[in-house]
Write an enzyme that holds these catalytic residues in place. Sequence first.
Site, mmCIF file in Angstrom:
data_model
loop_
_atom_site.group_PDB
_atom_site.id
_atom_site.type_symbol
_atom_site.label_atom_id
_atom_site.label_comp_id
_atom_site.label_asym_id
_atom_site.label_seq_id
_atom_site.Cartn_x
_atom_site.Cartn_y
_atom_site.Cartn_z
ATOM 1 N N ASP A 186 -6.088 -16.296 3.997
ATOM 2 C CA ASP A 186 -7.177 -17.247 4.250
ATOM 3 C C ASP A 186 -8.059 -17.417 3.019
ATOM 4 O OD1 ASP A 186 -8.288 -14.748 4.235
ATOM 5 O OD2 ASP A 186 -9.614 -15.090 5.939
ATOM 6 N N GLU A 187 -7.511 -17.142 1.844
ATOM 7 C CA GLU A 187 -8.279 -17.216 0.603
ATOM 8 C C GLU A 187 -7.910 -18.477 -0.178
ATOM 9 O OE1 GLU A 187 -9.467 -14.377 -3.212
ATOM 10 O OE2 GLU A 187 -7.665 -13.944 -2.051
#
Length: 279
Positions: free
Chosen positions: A217-218
């Site tokens: 989720d980066e």
Amino acid sequence: MRPTSNEQALAMAALDAAPDGILIVDDTGTILKVNPATELLTGYCPEELTGQSVSMFLPQHMRSKHDHLVQSFFLHPVSRPMGMVRQLQLLRKDGQSVPIDIALGHCTMDDRPTAVVYVRDMTEMKRLQEDLHYQATHDGLTGLANRWMFMQHFEQAIQRARCSGQRMALLLLDLDDFKDVNDSHGHAAGDQVLIEMAHRLRSSLRTGDVIARLGGDEFTVLLPDVPSVDHVLQIAQKLQHSLSARCQIKMVEVSLSASIGIAAFPDDAQDSGTLMRFA
């Protein structure tokens, strides 16, 4: 020694069966003979090609230069394999350009020097190369640049900023509580959330800004040529607001927030590694 009738028949059968276009061209650049594959490649029937200049497959502005290349070849005829010249294009009868590769051979026909031109349609190969390049440089889920591609842009942006004296900024974004989405609704729902977040990032940024998914989720954003750090803070707040809007995934409404780290060149650091750590 002239070839026998059987040898001639065998040569003609090989010419007709060849998958690549084959043209026999004399020392003036005139086409003497073509095989069936040439018709498929060019859109011209053999009767339309015989007696024409081989330069007909080039745009008008390139034909004079090509005529000189033909003369040079016949002055010192040397066979040439495929793969020696890049970015070759053939102009078809319908006006479309086709990427090609060529090989050259030479022989004698009716006591005249001739060139044997092998022409291969590279359309599928070029498409495959483009697909492989895309897969190697983009995230397969979101279509954003991947980590490797981002780092290439990052290093280039630092060099440009160093030369121009302009400021640039790096944003690192993490989706808060994204693990809860996967745990509660499944990984398919999590993938849809990531796709939606990528769409929101694209919609909120300039065309020249670089967006990448580093993994999980980066995400990261590269902002070249920013006027001030305050301007970067405004962009970060805009992104935070956009990413925090509720997200409808099938029958489920998901609410997320994002943590954003910021580093600016040259204010915070002047190399990529330190900027990444600072953000």
